[in-house]
Design an enzyme around this catalytic site. Structure first.
Site, mmCIF file in Angstrom:
data_model
loop_
_atom_site.group_PDB
_atom_site.id
_atom_site.type_symbol
_atom_site.label_atom_id
_atom_site.label_comp_id
_atom_site.label_asym_id
_atom_site.label_seq_id
_atom_site.Cartn_x
_atom_site.Cartn_y
_atom_site.Cartn_z
ATOM 1 N N GLU A 146 -4.857 -6.701 14.654
ATOM 2 C CA GLU A 146 -4.360 -5.375 14.293
ATOM 3 C C GLU A 146 -5.516 -4.378 14.376
ATOM 4 O O GLU A 146 -5.305 -3.190 14.636
ATOM 5 C CB GLU A 146 -3.738 -5.386 12.887
ATOM 6 C CG GLU A 146 -2.706 -4.292 12.688
ATOM 7 C CD GLU A 146 -1.952 -4.384 11.370
ATOM 8 O OE1 GLU A 146 -2.578 -4.196 10.319
ATOM 9 O OE2 GLU A 146 -0.731 -4.642 11.390
ATOM 10 N N HIS A 202 -5.583 -33.273 17.420
ATOM 11 C CA HIS A 202 -4.466 -34.105 17.871
ATOM 12 C C HIS A 202 -3.333 -33.247 18.399
ATOM 13 O O HIS A 202 -2.193 -33.707 18.492
ATOM 14 C CB HIS A 202 -4.015 -35.010 16.721
ATOM 15 C CG HIS A 202 -5.118 -35.908 16.265
ATOM 16 N ND1 HIS A 202 -5.373 -37.128 16.843
ATOM 17 C CD2 HIS A 202 -6.081 -35.717 15.330
ATOM 18 C CE1 HIS A 202 -6.440 -37.664 16.252
ATOM 19 N NE2 HIS A 202 -6.891 -36.826 15.341
ATOM 20 N N LYS A 225 0.839 -1.202 0.000
ATOM 21 C CA LYS A 225 0.000 0.000 0.000
ATOM 22 C C LYS A 225 0.877 1.255 0.000
ATOM 23 O O LYS A 225 0.694 2.153 -0.793
ATOM 24 C CB LYS A 225 -0.923 -0.031 1.222
ATOM 25 C CG LYS A 225 -1.827 1.164 1.339
ATOM 26 C CD LYS A 225 -2.796 1.016 2.498
ATOM 27 C CE LYS A 225 -3.506 2.344 2.731
ATOM 28 N NZ LYS A 225 -4.448 2.286 3.848
ATOM 29 N N GLY A 249 -4.868 -1.848 5.006
ATOM 30 C CA GLY A 249 -4.069 -2.984 4.522
ATOM 31 C C GLY A 249 -4.744 -4.323 4.789
ATOM 32 O O GLY A 249 -4.822 -5.182 3.911
ATOM 33 N N ARG A 250 -5.261 -4.499 5.995
ATOM 34 C CA ARG A 250 -5.855 -5.796 6.353
ATOM 35 C C ARG A 250 -7.255 -5.971 5.786
ATOM 36 O O ARG A 250 -7.884 -7.005 5.985
ATOM 37 C CB ARG A 250 -5.841 -5.978 7.874
ATOM 38 C CG ARG A 250 -6.489 -4.855 8.645
ATOM 39 C CD ARG A 250 -6.131 -4.912 10.118
ATOM 40 N NE ARG A 250 -6.633 -3.781 10.881
ATOM 41 C CZ ARG A 250 -5.997 -2.621 11.021
ATOM 42 N NH1 ARG A 250 -4.821 -2.436 10.451
ATOM 43 N NH2 ARG A 250 -6.520 -1.650 11.753
ATOM 44 N N LYS A 276 9.360 -0.569 14.240
ATOM 45 C CA LYS A 276 9.960 -0.270 12.927
ATOM 46 C C LYS A 276 11.065 0.777 13.088
ATOM 47 O O LYS A 276 12.140 0.668 12.495
ATOM 48 C CB LYS A 276 8.893 0.292 11.971
ATOM 49 C CG LYS A 276 7.839 -0.699 11.523
ATOM 50 C CD LYS A 276 6.915 -0.022 10.494
ATOM 51 C CE LYS A 276 5.688 -0.861 10.224
ATOM 52 N NZ LYS A 276 4.709 -0.214 9.357
ATOM 53 N N GLU A 336 10.457 -4.642 4.626
ATOM 54 C CA GLU A 336 10.532 -6.043 4.194
ATOM 55 C C GLU A 336 10.242 -6.175 2.697
ATOM 56 O O GLU A 336 10.976 -6.837 1.957
ATOM 57 C CB GLU A 336 9.509 -6.895 4.966
ATOM 58 C CG GLU A 336 9.777 -7.032 6.447
ATOM 59 C CD GLU A 336 9.146 -5.927 7.292
ATOM 60 O OE1 GLU A 336 8.894 -4.823 6.756
ATOM 61 O OE2 GLU A 336 8.918 -6.171 8.484
HETATM 62 O O1 F6P Z 1 3.195 -2.853 9.803
HETATM 63 C C1 F6P Z 1 1.854 -3.105 9.672
HETATM 64 C C2 F6P Z 1 1.356 -2.800 8.285
HETATM 65 O O2 F6P Z 1 1.265 -1.427 8.120
HETATM 66 C C3 F6P Z 1 0.021 -3.465 8.025
HETATM 67 O O3 F6P Z 1 -1.048 -2.752 8.505
HETATM 68 C C4 F6P Z 1 0.055 -3.622 6.550
HETATM 69 O O4 F6P Z 1 -0.883 -4.560 6.092
HETATM 70 C C5 F6P Z 1 1.483 -4.060 6.340
HETATM 71 O O5 F6P Z 1 2.221 -3.312 7.280
HETATM 72 C C6 F6P Z 1 2.028 -3.874 4.962
HETATM 73 O O6 F6P Z 1 1.965 -2.552 4.545
HETATM 74 P P1 F6P Z 1 2.182 -2.138 3.044
HETATM 75 O O7 F6P Z 1 1.092 -2.758 2.228
HETATM 76 O O8 F6P Z 1 2.112 -0.639 3.022
HETATM 77 O O9 F6P Z 1 3.529 -2.634 2.599
#
Ligand code: F6P
Length: 539
Positions: free
Chosen positions: A356, A387, A209, A270-271, A507, A215
């Protein structure tokens, strides 16, 4: 919205406190004995889902009081505000309109004076066109080879929804293509995802987003190096990378042609984004028609949530039951147990959606809450969980309400497997609710010494969510059910279910530690534990 009392000052809250004291002495055995039709009465249906909530420690009075609570917290007005596009995510000054992502073409939803539905469909059409080109082999890689492998790079909402949907809808996917998902900033994730792939046949979707997430950007860089190492020409990037983002500038700076970018909007959290362009990998896998069927499933549940009275409204009932257990029974976790192997990533997806969203301890007004909010959601598919951890749900000291999810038909009718699976699901819910008494064990000849160990107290609540089959539409309804249940909980608790400030500090600290790990001479000014750990890791 007119002024209304905080959660714990509502008259309904006080009534529920007193009522809960009485209900804590009731057993599901007695509730079923006194109302033999309970299993038919405590049921709601909508959008292809059958929701049995009879195995909850509730009576008619409970439902009436929970309905009153919803009224006193003005849930209907909050629902209307969300669907209207009001900026209910106040800490980010944003509307919350994932419902617009699945609104029909002719719908009108205004944000800042502009109808957003045409834009939504323009992106869906662009995604559909692109997906058809890739799936048909018209879109070729740099060397002219057909694209066979799709690698989605993203994390959190840009990963969990897509990977869950890919697994859930596998029977609908193009089986001649390979789909991989890279999320972790652990080189092993990327290395394993591409180790058997040919770069000339691979398309990367960089899904973010913000397009700033450490990452995802680190993995996208690795992917670019990997493609360039194999195909050498910088022009290859245009054929092997597309982006999904709200940040056009950052996409351009990364080197992806914005013609190959699929956009969405800041009013999609995002979620809550797996049905936006973030679902591009899903569309590539299942095709545009199935993707639209999934959106129809979401929309059917949206309409139900928007219009059904509280006590016929699946997400409202589900959300209120969660409040009932969290705030009046001290429950702190909920198990999600899909009896369908294709839903193996559903609990992981729900973890982000629920935790979240509702892992908050201040109200929308910024005041610290003096009551519990979001519970932990966790789970595994049945029967595997039986199990492993079901022991604790049956005989442990904590009460853990369970959501069982099952289907009448399987995609793989092999032998008696499906009957075994369904029987186990029903048996678990039955055992949890009714248990096994001292008398039953004695009649079975169990020794007095063993009876305490083999006793099942029962009275462990669960919901049963059933549907005909796990289809794209059913999946959409199921996800929307949880989305709106989370919203219902958030409204009752008076918290913002749509921000996530709690992820920020880690972060920032990580950014400070990276150079300290890379430079053995860097001075360390953390606490003594963190300093020592950094020294250990930098060797
Ligand atoms: O760190 C949490 C977050 O902001 C989530 O809410 C989001 O889904 C995820 O990181 C990834 O964010 P992006 O789509 O901006 O890379």
């Amino acid at each position: 919205m007119t002024a209304y009392p905080p959660f714990t000052r509502t008259p309904a809250y006080l009534s529920l406190m007193l009522h809960a004291d009485a209900m804590k002495h009731k057993h599901l055995r007695d509730l079923f004995r006194h109302d033999p039709d309970r299993g038919e009465n405590f049921v709601a249906r909508a959008a292809g889902l059958y929701f049995d909530y009879s195995k909850h420690i509730i009576a008619d009075t409970t439902l009436r009081l929970l309905e009153k609570l919803a009224d006193e917290r003005q849930l209907d007005q909050h629902i209307a505000a969300m669907f209207r596009g009001d900026k209910i995510n106040s800490t980010e000054d944003r509307a919350v309109l994932h419902v617009a992502l699945r609104a029909p073409r002719e719908a009108e939803i205004m944000v800042d004076g502009q109808n957003v539905v045409p834009e939504v469909h323009a992106v869906l059409d662009k995604m559909g066109h692109f997906a058809e080109r890739v799936r048909s082999g018209e879109w070729r890689g740099h060397t002219g080879k057909r694209i066979k492998n799709i690698v989605n790079i993203g994390i959190g909402g840009s990963d969990l929804g897509p990977v869950m949907a890919y697994e859930a809808l596998k029977p609908y996917t193009a089986r001649d293509m390979v789909f991989r998902f890279v999320s972790n900033v652990d080189g092993s994730d990327f290395a394993e995802a591409v180790r058997d792939l040919d770069a000339s046949e691979t398309l990367f979707i960089v899904a973010s987003k913000t397009f700033t997430t450490l990452e995802t950007m680190a993995n996208a860089d690795l992917a670019r190096q990997w493609v360039l190492a194999a195909l050498t020409a910088p022009e290859a990037i245009a054929k092997h990378f597309v982006a999904v983002s709200t940040n056009e500038k950052a996409v351009r700076e990364f080197g992806i042609d914005t013609a190959n970018m699929f956009g969405f909007w800041d009013w999609v959290g995002g979620r809550y984004s797996m049905d936006s362009a973030i679902g591009l990998s899903t569309m590539l896998a299942i095709g545009p028609d199935h993707f639209r069927a999934m959106l129809d499933g979401f929309h059917a549940m949206d309409e139900h949530f928007r219009t059904a009275p509280y006590l016929e409204n699946l997400p409202v009932i589900m959300g209120l039951l969660t409040v009932w257990y969290v705030n009046f029974f001290g429950v702190s976790s909920i198990a999600v147990l899909p009896y369908d192997q294709y839903l193996k990533r559903f609990p992981a997806y729900l973890q982000q959606l629920t935790m979240e969203s509702n892992g908050k301890s201040v109200t929308l007004a910024g005041e610290r809450v003096d009551y519990a909010t979001g519970p932990v959601y966790w789970g595994e598919p049945g029967t595997n969980g039986q199990h492993s951890f079901h022991q604790l749900i049956h005989q442990g000291t904590a009460v853990i309400p369970c959501d069982f999810i099952g289907f009448k038909h399987t995609h793989n009718p092999l032998g008696s497997h499906h009957a075994f699976l369904q029987a186990n699901m029903l048996a678990q819910a039955e055992a949890l609710a009714f248990g096994k008494t001292y008398e039953q064990l004695r009649l079975e000849g169990v020794s007095e010494a063993m009876i305490p160990h083999r006793l099942f107290e029962g009275n462990r609540p669960s919901s049963m969510i059933l549907a005909e089959q796990l289809t794209p539409a059913t999946l959409g309804s199921l996800i929307a059910l949880y989305e709106h249940s989370v919203f219902t909980q958030g409204v009752i608790w008076g918290i913002n279910s749509f921000d996530q400030w709690g992820v920020e500090l880690g972060k920032v600290l990580a950014k400070r530690i990276i150079p300290e790990l890379q430079n053995p001479a860097a001075a360390l000014n953390h606490d003594s534990s963190t300093n020592t750990l950094i020294r250990f890791l930098r060797g």
